[in-house]
Motif scaffolding. Structure first.
Motif, PDB file in Angstrom:
ATOM      1  N   LEU A 172      29.683  37.508  30.703  1.00 16.26           N
ATOM      2  CA  LEU A 172      29.665  36.036  30.791  1.00 16.26           C
ATOM      3  C   LEU A 172      30.976  35.455  31.309  1.00 16.26           C
ATOM      4  O   LEU A 172      31.047  34.260  31.604  1.00 16.26           O
ATOM      5  CB  LEU A 172      29.368  35.435  29.406  1.00 16.26           C
ATOM      6  CG  LEU A 172      28.018  35.786  28.773  1.00 16.26           C
ATOM      7  CD1 LEU A 172      27.927  35.170  27.386  1.00 16.26           C
ATOM      8  CD2 LEU A 172      26.883  35.284  29.659  1.00 16.26           C
ATOM      9  N   LEU A 173      32.005  36.281  31.401  1.00 13.35           N
ATOM     10  CA  LEU A 173      33.339  35.771  31.707  1.00 13.35           C
ATOM     11  C   LEU A 173      33.410  35.097  33.074  1.00 13.35           C
ATOM     12  O   LEU A 173      33.963  34.001  33.209  1.00 13.35           O
ATOM     13  CB  LEU A 173      34.363  36.906  31.620  1.00 13.35           C
ATOM     14  CG  LEU A 173      35.830  36.502  31.739  1.00 13.35           C
ATOM     15  CD1 LEU A 173      36.208  35.488  30.649  1.00 13.35           C
ATOM     16  CD2 LEU A 173      36.737  37.718  31.629  1.00 13.35           C
ATOM     17  N   GLU A 174      32.862  35.727  34.106  1.00  8.85           N
ATOM     18  CA  GLU A 174      32.931  35.150  35.451  1.00  8.85           C
ATOM     19  C   GLU A 174      32.198  33.818  35.504  1.00  8.85           C
ATOM     20  O   GLU A 174      32.642  32.874  36.164  1.00  8.85           O
ATOM     21  CB  GLU A 174      32.369  36.125  36.478  1.00  8.85           C
ATOM     22  CG  GLU A 174      33.263  37.329  36.728  1.00  8.85           C
ATOM     23  CD  GLU A 174      32.808  38.158  37.919  1.00  8.85           C
ATOM     24  OE1 GLU A 174      32.279  37.565  38.876  1.00  8.85           O
ATOM     25  OE2 GLU A 174      32.980  39.387  37.875  1.00  8.85           O
ATOM     26  N   LEU A 178      34.421  31.191  33.888  1.00  5.51           N
ATOM     27  CA  LEU A 178      35.579  30.841  34.717  1.00  5.51           C
ATOM     28  C   LEU A 178      35.175  30.102  35.983  1.00  5.51           C
ATOM     29  O   LEU A 178      35.731  29.053  36.323  1.00  5.51           O
ATOM     30  CB  LEU A 178      36.356  32.097  35.089  1.00  5.51           C
ATOM     31  CG  LEU A 178      37.198  32.753  33.987  1.00  5.51           C
ATOM     32  CD1 LEU A 178      37.730  34.098  34.461  1.00  5.51           C
ATOM     33  CD2 LEU A 178      38.359  31.851  33.589  1.00  5.51           C
ATOM     34  N   PHE A 179      34.219  30.674  36.714  1.00  4.23           N
ATOM     35  CA  PHE A 179      33.957  30.188  38.065  1.00  4.23           C
ATOM     36  C   PHE A 179      32.640  29.432  38.208  1.00  4.23           C
ATOM     37  O   PHE A 179      32.354  28.869  39.264  1.00  4.23           O
ATOM     38  CB  PHE A 179      33.963  31.389  39.036  1.00  4.23           C
ATOM     39  CG  PHE A 179      35.153  32.286  38.845  1.00  4.23           C
ATOM     40  CD1 PHE A 179      36.437  31.818  39.084  1.00  4.23           C
ATOM     41  CD2 PHE A 179      35.003  33.590  38.398  1.00  4.23           C
ATOM     42  CE1 PHE A 179      37.540  32.636  38.896  1.00  4.23           C
ATOM     43  CE2 PHE A 179      36.103  34.421  38.210  1.00  4.23           C
ATOM     44  CZ  PHE A 179      37.374  33.939  38.458  1.00  4.23           C
ATOM     45  N   PRO A 228      29.243  24.343  36.134  1.00  3.40           N
ATOM     46  CA  PRO A 228      30.361  24.213  37.083  1.00  3.40           C
ATOM     47  C   PRO A 228      31.507  25.188  36.796  1.00  3.40           C
ATOM     48  O   PRO A 228      32.289  25.503  37.689  1.00  3.40           O
ATOM     49  CB  PRO A 228      30.824  22.764  36.901  1.00  3.40           C
ATOM     50  CG  PRO A 228      30.382  22.407  35.520  1.00  3.40           C
ATOM     51  CD  PRO A 228      29.101  23.152  35.303  1.00  3.40           C
ATOM     52  N   GLY A 229      31.641  25.646  35.567  1.00  7.92           N
ATOM     53  CA  GLY A 229      32.712  26.573  35.236  1.00  7.92           C
ATOM     54  C   GLY A 229      34.014  25.873  34.885  1.00  7.92           C
ATOM     55  O   GLY A 229      34.212  24.678  35.116  1.00  7.92           O
ATOM     56  N   LEU A 230      34.900  26.660  34.331  1.00 10.82           N
ATOM     57  CA  LEU A 230      36.148  26.132  33.789  1.00 10.82           C
ATOM     58  C   LEU A 230      37.055  25.535  34.856  1.00 10.82           C
ATOM     59  O   LEU A 230      37.667  24.484  34.661  1.00 10.82           O
ATOM     60  CB  LEU A 230      36.846  27.276  33.049  1.00 10.82           C
ATOM     61  CG  LEU A 230      38.153  27.034  32.304  1.00 10.82           C
ATOM     62  CD1 LEU A 230      38.213  27.960  31.101  1.00 10.82           C
ATOM     63  CD2 LEU A 230      39.356  27.301  33.189  1.00 10.82           C
ATOM     64  N   PHE A 231      37.158  26.181  36.017  1.00 16.02           N
ATOM     65  CA  PHE A 231      38.085  25.694  37.039  1.00 16.02           C
ATOM     66  C   PHE A 231      37.647  24.353  37.611  1.00 16.02           C
ATOM     67  O   PHE A 231      38.484  23.470  37.852  1.00 16.02           O
ATOM     68  CB  PHE A 231      38.226  26.742  38.148  1.00 16.02           C
ATOM     69  CG  PHE A 231      39.135  27.868  37.786  1.00 16.02           C
ATOM     70  CD1 PHE A 231      40.511  27.714  37.822  1.00 16.02           C
ATOM     71  CD2 PHE A 231      38.618  29.082  37.368  1.00 16.02           C
ATOM     72  CE1 PHE A 231      41.355  28.750  37.461  1.00 16.02           C
ATOM     73  CE2 PHE A 231      39.450  30.129  36.999  1.00 16.02           C
ATOM     74  CZ  PHE A 231      40.826  29.956  37.048  1.00 16.02           C
ATOM     75  N   GLU A 276      40.144  27.815  45.832  1.00 12.02           N
ATOM     76  CA  GLU A 276      38.711  27.575  45.874  1.00 12.02           C
ATOM     77  C   GLU A 276      38.013  28.580  44.953  1.00 12.02           C
ATOM     78  O   GLU A 276      38.565  29.642  44.643  1.00 12.02           O
ATOM     79  CB  GLU A 276      38.167  27.690  47.301  1.00 12.02           C
ATOM     80  CG  GLU A 276      38.390  29.052  47.938  1.00 12.02           C
ATOM     81  CD  GLU A 276      37.982  29.116  49.396  1.00 12.02           C
ATOM     82  OE1 GLU A 276      37.938  28.045  50.037  1.00 12.02           O
ATOM     83  OE2 GLU A 276      37.714  30.230  49.890  1.00 12.02           O
ATOM     84  N   VAL A 277      36.806  28.210  44.506  1.00 14.54           N
ATOM     85  CA  VAL A 277      36.007  29.109  43.677  1.00 14.54           C
ATOM     86  C   VAL A 277      34.619  29.250  44.277  1.00 14.54           C
ATOM     87  O   VAL A 277      34.129  28.358  44.979  1.00 14.54           O
ATOM     88  CB  VAL A 277      35.882  28.591  42.218  1.00 14.54           C
ATOM     89  CG1 VAL A 277      37.223  28.566  41.522  1.00 14.54           C
ATOM     90  CG2 VAL A 277      35.215  27.219  42.168  1.00 14.54           C
ATOM     91  N   ARG A 278      33.997  30.379  44.002  1.00 13.42           N
ATOM     92  CA  ARG A 278      32.599  30.574  44.384  1.00 13.42           C
ATOM     93  C   ARG A 278      31.822  30.906  43.126  1.00 13.42           C
ATOM     94  O   ARG A 278      31.981  31.997  42.559  1.00 13.42           O
ATOM     95  CB  ARG A 278      32.434  31.682  45.414  1.00 13.42           C
ATOM     96  CG  ARG A 278      30.998  31.742  45.966  1.00 13.42           C
ATOM     97  CD  ARG A 278      30.876  32.684  47.119  1.00 13.42           C
ATOM     98  NE  ARG A 278      30.998  34.081  46.692  1.00 13.42           N
ATOM     99  CZ  ARG A 278      30.937  35.114  47.532  1.00 13.42           C
ATOM    100  NH1 ARG A 278      30.799  34.896  48.838  1.00 13.42           N
ATOM    101  NH2 ARG A 278      31.046  36.345  47.075  1.00 13.42           N
TER     102      ARG A 278
END
Length: 464
Positions: free
Chosen positions: A213-215, A218-219, A234-237, A269-271
């Protein structure tokens, strides 16, 4: 520079509308090394608080205009934790009980012996700290960013100076320190001191989230990207866009997530998981670990390029054993917080209990101290926390036989505490049971830092 720094003496704000007594007590206190600001009414005392910054307030109870209890309540609203000792010529046990329940440090009946007042002052100074400067001076001189960091130690001051300088930049910061030292608290202070303070501060413990679940945490992820992903996240970032992301225990981040984190640092940027397009983000990253990241890089458990990206500025929080002058300050702060949280009367550590706190090794650092104080506050049955209760909370066993003098001192202290509990703070009865005259008994109490007023009880037998 404040008054204490100039004179090196504790500051006492003395309030009494009896000018003769005001002069007499002032002379006695100055002769015993105190700096005294004497005023004849409560209104003047309130005006002097922020200017004079006393360590203890000693006030008469019955005065024209605002009385001593009203003054105490006004002080607590603005300077919670500042010790107040109330003097009265018309004291009764219910008055003393009421005062103690509200948090008054001491309650002395006139006429009182000078030694009793001096003993109460010494105890108040030991347990009260300096609330105008000890809590990091957070309410003045633009220091609000560090208001939750309780410290007066030189080693922490050095770290906080480095912290403020680092916060003014926008580079990544690595906090390297032992578990329980307050890494997230320092990260939040960096955010509060930065230009990003008006945006979100989002924290994540990398060791507390399952790798699967970590990714996503985060992302982010798109709907349907994996089983159970019914909605997009949307994730943490993205949640912290414009603000600060704090990644605790970064040393436990899996290698796959490390690769994506490196892209965030390099490309901004994040994906999200399951997405085909990247999303631009603007965040500052603060990472923390108790691991030696250099060693983890050598072992192949941490990416070297990510290590250098995170390690632009390194801050190292000292363990609690290296900042022992903060231990009682933190313990008393936790006492006040936990007493309120648990709806318990305010309690304080006895001198011998404080000695155990200061001398303990504290492998769990501030987090362990908080847990020990919490156990003591919950289990305390008297206004003064005994040494044995602290030792039990610490699971502490003396590793050597006490010397004869130390053993005699410990027995004498335990005997006096037991006697004061038995007599509910009645000095005449306690002196008679110990087969000592009142003067000798007062001297014993003074030597051991014991205040009989703290042992008086309510009519139903519960501790005041």
């Amino acid at each position: 520079m404040d008054a204490k720094a100039k004179s090196g003496r504790p500051r006492i704000l003395l309030v009494d509308d009896d000018t003769d007594l005001l002069h007499l007590v002032s002379v006695r206190l100055r002769a015993n090394g105190y700096e005294v600001n004497a005023v004849d009414n409560a209104e003047k005392a309130l005006a002097q608080l922020s200017i004079y910054k006393p360590h203890v307030v000693v006030t008469d109870l019955l005065m024209s205009g605002m009385d001593g209890m009203a003054l105490f309540e006004a002080i607590q609203r603005k300077h919670a934790g500042l010790p107040v000792i109330i003097l009265t010529a018309n004291g009764t046990i219910p008055d003393a009980v009421t005062a103690a329940q509200k948090g008054v440090f001491g309650y002395l009946e006139k006429p009182f012996e000078a030694s009793v007042l001096l003993s109460s002052l010494a105890d108040a100074l030991q347990h009260g700290g300096d609330i105008f400067t000890s809590d990091s001076g957070a309410d003045s001189d633009g220091e609000a960013w560090r208001k939750h960091i309780i410290s007066r130690s030189a080693v922490m001051d050095a770290v906080l100076r480095q912290t403020k300088a680092a916060a003014a930049t926008d580079v990544s910061i690595l906090i390297q320190s032992q578990t329980g030292t307050g890494k997230e608290l320092l990260a939040a202070a960096i955010h509060a001191a930065s230009t990003r303070r008006d945006h979100a501060f989002v924290a994540l413990n990398c060791a507390a989230i399952p790798e699967t679940l970590l990714e996503s945490e985060l992302f982010g992820h798109v709907a349907g990207s994996f089983t159970g992903a019914q909605r997009a996240n949307p994730g943490l970032f993205q949640a912290a866009n414009g603000g600060t992301v704090f990644l605790d225990e970064i040393g436990d981040l899996p290698l796959t997530a490390q690769t994506k984190l490196l892209r965030v640092l390099e490309q901004h940027e994040v994906r999200p998981v399951g997405a085909t397009e990247t999303i631009p983000i603007d965040v500052r990253i603060i990472a923390a670990t108790h691991h030696d990241l250099g060693k983890r890089v050598a072992d192949g458990a941490f990416r070297e390029d990510l290590f250098y990206r995170l390690n632009v500025i390194t801050l190292e929080l000292p363990p609690l054993s290296k900042r022992r002058e903060d231990i009682l300050l933190l313990a008393e702060h936790f006492c006040r917080t936990l007493a309120k949280k648990n709806n318990k009367p305010l309690v304080r550590f006895s001198p011998s209990a404080a000695q155990v706190l200061i001398g303990a090794p504290w492998p769990g650092n501030v987090r362990q101290l908080y847990n020990v104080v919490e156990q003591c506050v919950v289990l305390a049955t008297t206004p003064l926390i005994a040494r044995e209760l602290v030792e039990r909370a610490l699971r502490f066993k003396p590793d050597k036989l006490l010397g004869l003098n130390e053993a005699r001192e410990q027995f004498e202290y335990d005997y006096l505490v037991r006697l004061l509990n038995l007599t509910e703070g009645n000095i005449a009865l306690a002196a008679r049971l110990s087969e000592r005259n009142r003067s000798e008994f007062y001297n014993l109490l003074k030597r051991h830092g014991l205040d009989p007023a703290q042992f008086r009880k309510n009519w139903d037998g519960s501790a005041a």
